[in-house]
Design a protein around this motif. Structure first.
Motif, PDB file in Angstrom:
ATOM      1  N   LEU A 243     -25.212  26.333  25.819  1.00 16.36           N
ATOM      2  CA  LEU A 243     -24.339  26.037  24.686  1.00 16.36           C
ATOM      3  C   LEU A 243     -25.157  25.673  23.457  1.00 16.36           C
ATOM      4  O   LEU A 243     -24.868  26.133  22.343  1.00 16.36           O
ATOM      5  N   PHE A 244     -26.193  24.885  23.635  1.00 17.09           N
ATOM      6  CA  PHE A 244     -27.063  24.498  22.523  1.00 17.09           C
ATOM      7  C   PHE A 244     -27.745  25.725  21.923  1.00 17.09           C
ATOM      8  O   PHE A 244     -27.797  25.895  20.702  1.00 17.09           O
ATOM      9  N   VAL A 245     -28.263  26.605  22.769  1.00 17.77           N
ATOM     10  CA  VAL A 245     -28.932  27.824  22.284  1.00 17.77           C
ATOM     11  C   VAL A 245     -27.938  28.701  21.538  1.00 17.77           C
ATOM     12  O   VAL A 245     -28.234  29.226  20.462  1.00 17.77           O
ATOM     13  N   TRP A 246     -26.741  28.857  22.084  1.00 17.49           N
ATOM     14  CA  TRP A 246     -25.722  29.691  21.452  1.00 17.49           C
ATOM     15  C   TRP A 246     -25.315  29.119  20.099  1.00 17.49           C
ATOM     16  O   TRP A 246     -25.182  29.859  19.123  1.00 17.49           O
ATOM     17  N   LEU A 247     -25.134  27.814  20.013  1.00 19.93           N
ATOM     18  CA  LEU A 247     -24.719  27.186  18.755  1.00 19.93           C
ATOM     19  C   LEU A 247     -25.822  27.189  17.703  1.00 19.93           C
ATOM     20  O   LEU A 247     -25.543  27.137  16.511  1.00 19.93           O
ATOM     21  N   SER A 248     -27.074  27.265  18.125  1.00 26.81           N
ATOM     22  CA  SER A 248     -28.173  27.243  17.160  1.00 26.81           C
ATOM     23  C   SER A 248     -28.450  28.619  16.557  1.00 26.81           C
ATOM     24  O   SER A 248     -29.237  28.734  15.627  1.00 26.81           O
ATOM     25  N   GLN A 249     -27.796  29.665  17.071  1.00 28.24           N
ATOM     26  CA  GLN A 249     -27.971  31.010  16.527  1.00 28.24           C
ATOM     27  C   GLN A 249     -27.234  31.120  15.191  1.00 28.24           C
ATOM     28  O   GLN A 249     -26.181  30.529  15.007  1.00 28.24           O
ATOM     29  N   PRO A 250     -27.786  31.904  14.240  1.00 29.29           N
ATOM     30  CA  PRO A 250     -27.087  32.074  12.962  1.00 29.29           C
ATOM     31  C   PRO A 250     -25.796  32.868  13.160  1.00 29.29           C
ATOM     32  O   PRO A 250     -25.713  33.724  14.042  1.00 29.29           O
ATOM     33  N   SER A 251     -24.810  32.575  12.335  1.00 31.86           N
ATOM     34  CA  SER A 251     -23.549  33.311  12.412  1.00 31.86           C
ATOM     35  C   SER A 251     -23.747  34.708  11.828  1.00 31.86           C
ATOM     36  O   SER A 251     -24.720  34.972  11.120  1.00 31.86           O
ATOM     37  N   TYR A 252     -22.815  35.583  12.095  1.00 33.33           N
ATOM     38  CA  TYR A 252     -22.907  36.940  11.555  1.00 33.33           C
ATOM     39  C   TYR A 252     -22.862  36.900  10.023  1.00 33.33           C
ATOM     40  O   TYR A 252     -23.563  37.664   9.362  1.00 33.33           O
ATOM     41  N   ASP A 253     -22.060  36.003   9.475  1.00 38.71           N
ATOM     42  CA  ASP A 253     -22.004  35.867   8.010  1.00 38.71           C
ATOM     43  C   ASP A 253     -23.366  35.484   7.446  1.00 38.71           C
ATOM     44  O   ASP A 253     -23.764  35.987   6.388  1.00 38.71           O
ATOM     45  N   ASP A 254     -24.067  34.587   8.131  1.00 37.23           N
ATOM     46  CA  ASP A 254     -25.412  34.201   7.685  1.00 37.23           C
ATOM     47  C   ASP A 254     -26.374  35.385   7.747  1.00 37.23           C
ATOM     48  O   ASP A 254     -27.205  35.568   6.857  1.00 37.23           O
ATOM     49  N   ILE A 255     -26.248  36.196   8.785  1.00 34.44           N
ATOM     50  CA  ILE A 255     -27.106  37.376   8.927  1.00 34.44           C
ATOM     51  C   ILE A 255     -26.845  38.356   7.787  1.00 34.44           C
ATOM     52  O   ILE A 255     -27.778  38.899   7.194  1.00 34.44           O
ATOM     53  N   VAL A 256     -25.567  38.568   7.449  1.00 33.21           N
ATOM     54  CA  VAL A 256     -25.212  39.487   6.363  1.00 33.21           C
ATOM     55  C   VAL A 256     -25.720  38.944   5.020  1.00 33.21           C
ATOM     56  O   VAL A 256     -26.249  39.704   4.197  1.00 33.21           O
ATOM     57  N   LYS A 257     -25.596  37.641   4.801  1.00 27.93           N
ATOM     58  CA  LYS A 257     -26.096  37.044   3.556  1.00 27.93           C
ATOM     59  C   LYS A 257     -27.610  37.190   3.453  1.00 27.93           C
ATOM     60  O   LYS A 257     -28.141  37.487   2.376  1.00 27.93           O
ATOM     61  N   ASP A 258     -28.302  36.992   4.556  1.00 24.06           N
ATOM     62  CA  ASP A 258     -29.762  37.175   4.557  1.00 24.06           C
ATOM     63  C   ASP A 258     -30.125  38.621   4.266  1.00 24.06           C
ATOM     64  O   ASP A 258     -31.101  38.899   3.562  1.00 24.06           O
TER      65      ASP A 258
END
Length: 99
Positions: free
Chosen positions: A22-37
């Motif tokens: 759960l910690f690893v999953w929550l620490s991943q960037p969201s898809y919106d963050d990936i698109v913004k990057d």
């Protein structure tokens, strides 16, 4: 007694694994963050470059195409100060034969 120890240990390991996952999953960037990057990487690349930045690798093809079109429309000067497409500028360029 051994069964209780085994069950307790297995339960503790399972819960610990679940919490870690759960910690690893929550620490991943969201898809919106990936698109913004990706959008930021597109803005920073050299003019005229058509290479796909590394930041865009996980962006869906349709979303990447949309980002590229937005970049092209902006480069053509068809976006006003508020970020909206200026249809008059687009028509003017089309009537004058300039892209």
């Amino acid at each position: 007694m051994k069964r209780r120890t085994i069950v307790a240990t297995a339960t503790a390991v399972s819960v610990l694994g679940l919490i870690t996952g759960l910690f690893v999953w929550l620490s991943q960037p969201s898809y919106d963050d990936i698109v913004k990057d990706c959008a930021t990487a597109l803005d920073k690349r050299a003019d005229g470059s058509n290479t796909v930045p590394n930041a865009c690798e996980d962006v869906k093809e349709e979303d990447y195409d949309t980002l590229r079109m937005a970049e092209i429309i902006d480069d053509l000067g068809w976006v006003d100060d508020e970020g909206n497409v200026d249809k008059n500028k687009m028509l003017e360029d089309a009537l004058n034969g300039t892209p």
